[in-house]
Enzyme design. Structure first.
Site, PDB file in Angstrom:
ATOM      1  N   GLU A 272     -71.748 -36.546  26.108  1.00  0.00           N
ATOM      2  CA  GLU A 272     -71.517 -35.202  26.894  1.00  0.00           C
ATOM      3  C   GLU A 272     -71.389 -35.398  28.357  1.00  0.00           C
ATOM      4  OE1 GLU A 272     -72.078 -34.576  22.567  1.00  0.00           O
ATOM      5  OE2 GLU A 272     -73.518 -35.478  24.375  1.00  0.00           O
TER       6      GLU A 272
ATOM      7  N   HIS B   9     -76.548 -26.933  15.488  1.00  0.00           N
ATOM      8  CA  HIS B   9     -75.192 -26.388  15.381  1.00  0.00           C
ATOM      9  C   HIS B   9     -75.089 -25.013  15.365  1.00  0.00           C
ATOM     10  CE1 HIS B   9     -75.267 -30.693  14.001  1.00  0.00           C
ATOM     11  NE2 HIS B   9     -74.084 -30.694  14.474  1.00  0.00           N
TER      12      HIS B   9
END
Length: 338
Positions: A108, A178
Site C-alpha cells: 500500500e 476488513h
C-alpha cells in the site's frame, strides 16, 4: 430542551408494551444480515437517461467514463486487472489495455507513492487500496507527501490528479482487518479531500468529481453498499460538488447528521421518531468529510429549535463527530451573542 424531551419520550415508548419493536435486519442473497434499510435516492437533479445500477456498477461506469475522456488516466492497485475483489474495475483492462489498468504488488505504501509520482508528473492516477484497513502503511505518503506537495514546492508542483479509492466499513463477517472506517484519521489533514457516498448515484458523481479535482482525494466506499445500494443512475458524465452537504429529509425537531451507510440508519431513526412520537427529524448527508459543509450544518443549529446529532460508523473514540459538534456550538453561540 427539545432533544431532551424527545429522548425521554422515545425511551418511555421503547419500554411500553404498546411500542412495536420491529426486527429491521434484512436477509439478502448477496450479503449476510444487514442492520439497516437502504433508501433509494429519488432526486432527479441530473437530467438525461438513467439506468438501474448498484454501487459497484456505478463506480465501474464512472471509471470507464474517466478513462474514455482522459487518455492520461490510469487505474492501478491489487487485483484490479481482473476486476478487483468487489468487481469495481471489471472489464476495464480488456477495454483500455494493460498499460492503463494494471496490478501492483501487495504494498500500500508503494501504491500511494507510485500514484503521487504519476500525478506529480501530470498523469491522472486512480489508485485502489483493496481494503481501507490496510491503508495505514500508506498513511505517511498520503498525509506527509500527497497533501503537502503543493505547499512544499511553493506551488511549483502538485499531485492534485491523484485519487485513491478504498472499500471501508463492516459487512458482518469481515473481522478486525476488513471492517474498519478510518476516514477520521485523514480528516485532520489540510491538502486532502475526503468523501464517502451513501449510494450508487452519489458514488458515481463523487468519484468523477474526485478524479477531476485539482487536489488529491480519497473516496471511502462502504463495502456493504456495493450490492445493496441500487439507484437510477444517470448514464452520462455528471459530478457532485465536494464540500457540499445534502438535506436528505427536512424536519423541524432535531437535525441528524451522518455520512455513508449511517445516512440510511438515520433515515430509519427519523421514520421511527415520526411514527412513535409524531416529530419530524431533519436528516443531513455530510457527503464530504473534508472539507465539510459548515454553513449548512451550522445553519440548522442556529435556527434555535434544532439540535445536532452526529452519527458515524467508526469507533466512538474518534474525534470527527466531536469536532463537528464543537464547530456547531461555537458558531451558534457567536451568532446568538452578536
Amino acid at each position: 430542551m427539545v432533544l431532551s424531551k424527545l429522548s425521554t419520550r422515545l425511551l418511555h415508548a421503547c419500554s411500553s408494551p404498546v411500542f412495536k419493536l420491529v426486527n429491521r435486519s434484512v436477509l439478502r442473497e448477496h450479503v449476510r444480515w444487514i442492520q439497516f434499510t437502504y433508501y433509494t435516492d429519488k432526486n432527479n437533479s441530473v437530467p438525461g437517461e438513467t439506468e438501474k445500477m448498484n454501487m459497484f456498477q456505478a463506480i465501474n461506469n464512472a471509471l470507464r467514463i474517466a478513462l474514455s475522456k482522459n487518455p492520461d488516466a490510469v487505474i492501478f492497485g491489487e487485483d484490479v486487472a481482473f476486476g478487483g475483489v468487489f468487481r469495481c474495475t471489471m472489464d476495464l483492462q480488456n477495454e483500455f489495455g494493460r498499460n492503463r489498468v494494471f496490478n501492483t504488488p501487495l504494498c500500500e505504501q508503494g501504491i500511494a507513492g507510485f500514484g503521487i509520482g504519476l500525478a506529480t508528473a501530470g498523469m491522472t492516477a486512480i489508485a485502489e487500496i483493496q481494503f481501507a484497513d490496510y491503508i495505514f502503511p500508506a498513511f505517511d505518503q498520503l498525509v506527509n507527501e500527497a497533501a503537502k506537495v503543493r505547499y512544499r514546492s511553493g506551488g511549483e508542483f502538485n499531485c492534485g490528479k491523484l485519487t485513491v479509492r478504498t472499500p471501508c466499513g463492516a459487512v458482518g463477517h469481515g473481522g478486525l482487518y476488513h471492517s474498519q472506517s478510518p476516514e477520521a484519521y485523514f480528516s485532520h489533514t489540510p491538502g486532502l479531500k475526503i468523501v464517502m457516498p451513501r449510494g450508487a448515484k452519489q458514488a458515481k458523481g463523487l468519484l468523477l468529481s474526485c478524479i477531476e479535482e485539482p487536489d488529491p482525494c480519497i473516496m471511502f466506499e462502504p463495502k456493504i453498499l456495493y450490492r445493496t445500494a441500487i439507484d437510477d443512475v444517470p448514464t452520462a458524465h455528471y459530478k457532485i460538488e465536494i464540500g457540499k452537504a445534502e438535506v436528505v429529509r427536512e424536519g423541524d425537531a432535531v437535525t441528524l447528521v451522518g455520512w455513508g451507510t449511517q445516512v440510511h440508519v438515520l433515515l430509519e431513526v427519523a421514520d421511527l421518531v415520526q411514527e412513535e412520537l409524531g416529530a419530524s427529524c431533519e436528516v443531513i448527508d455530510l457527503v464530504s468529510i473534508l472539507p465539510w459543509d459548515t454553513e449548512l450544518v451550522c445553519k440548522a443549529c442556529s435556527a434555535g429549535w434544532l439540535q445536532p446529532i452526529s452519527a458515524r460508523k467508526g469507533p466512538a473514540m474518534r474525534f470527527l463527530g466531536a469536532r463537528r459538534v464543537k464547530t456547531e456550538v461555537l458558531r451558534s453561540f457567536a451568532e446568538r451573542t452578536d
